[in-house]
Design a protein around this motif. Structure first.
Motif, mmCIF file in Angstrom:
data_model
loop_
_atom_site.group_PDB
_atom_site.id
_atom_site.type_symbol
_atom_site.label_atom_id
_atom_site.label_comp_id
_atom_site.label_asym_id
_atom_site.label_seq_id
_atom_site.Cartn_x
_atom_site.Cartn_y
_atom_site.Cartn_z
ATOM 1 N N VAL A 43 112.060 68.553 67.991
ATOM 2 C CA VAL A 43 112.510 70.002 66.926
ATOM 3 C C VAL A 43 112.562 71.805 67.398
ATOM 4 N N ALA A 44 113.689 72.542 67.071
ATOM 5 C CA ALA A 44 113.210 73.697 67.042
ATOM 6 C C ALA A 44 113.427 74.660 66.288
ATOM 7 N N TRP A 45 112.745 75.074 64.924
ATOM 8 C CA TRP A 45 113.213 74.907 64.024
ATOM 9 C C TRP A 45 113.286 77.080 64.234
ATOM 10 N N ARG A 46 114.499 77.811 63.866
ATOM 11 C CA ARG A 46 114.680 78.979 64.297
ATOM 12 C C ARG A 46 114.582 79.971 62.635
ATOM 13 N N TYR A 47 113.509 80.789 62.749
ATOM 14 C CA TYR A 47 113.662 81.589 61.014
ATOM 15 C C TYR A 47 113.617 82.953 61.534
ATOM 16 N N ASP A 48 114.229 83.429 60.051
ATOM 17 C CA ASP A 48 114.484 85.386 60.182
ATOM 18 C C ASP A 48 113.307 86.315 59.767
ATOM 19 N N ARG A 49 112.799 86.238 61.082
ATOM 20 C CA ARG A 49 111.685 86.778 61.084
ATOM 21 C C ARG A 49 111.415 88.078 59.924
ATOM 22 N N GLU A 50 112.273 88.649 59.250
ATOM 23 C CA GLU A 50 112.783 89.302 58.157
ATOM 24 C C GLU A 50 112.510 88.754 56.803
#
Length: 125
Positions: free
Chosen positions: A92-99
């Motif tokens: 699993v690769a979970w991408r998130y907005d650092r903001e």
């Protein structure tokens, strides 16, 4: 096996499977009126796919999830975890907005639920 390709709407994420890369992508926002109804075919598809395959990479880039979508995502992760424990190559690769610190918190909460390879990737959106 049928392909999986669910278009994105204003309240549901894009869900698409790339058979060549063996990658399922989920992206967008997830707050359907009936999360369990929306995700049921996805869970069913993953169950069927993993019964005949031993490799699946899940790439998630969801900026917002309501609580029922969160439960559905946990169900999906449980399926992947069972396959991983059974010897499948599942990541699993979970991408998130650092903001968005809440999106990182959510990713970390999901990561704690599984032992399969789970990476958290910051993006600049």
């Amino acid at each position: 096996m049928n392909t999986l390709d669910i278009p994105q709407s204003s309240s549901t994420p894009l869900i698409r499977f790339d058979a060549v890369e063996r990658k399922m992508r989920i992206s967008g926002e997830s707050y359907p009126e009936n999360s369990f109804g929306f995700y049921a075919p996805v869970v069913g598809w993953v169950k069927e796919y993993l019964s005949g395959q031993n490799e699946l990479h899940l790439d998630i880039d969801v900026s917002y999830m309501n609580s029922s979508s969160t439960k559905c995502m946990l169900d999906l992760l449980d399926l992947l975890e069972d396959a991983y424990v059974g010897g499948a190559k599942v990541t699993v690769a979970w991408r998130y907005d650092r903001e968005n610190p809440r999106s990182l918190d959510l990713a970390e909460e999901f990561q704690e639920e599984v032992t399969l390879p789970f990476s958290i990737v910051a993006t600049d959106e």
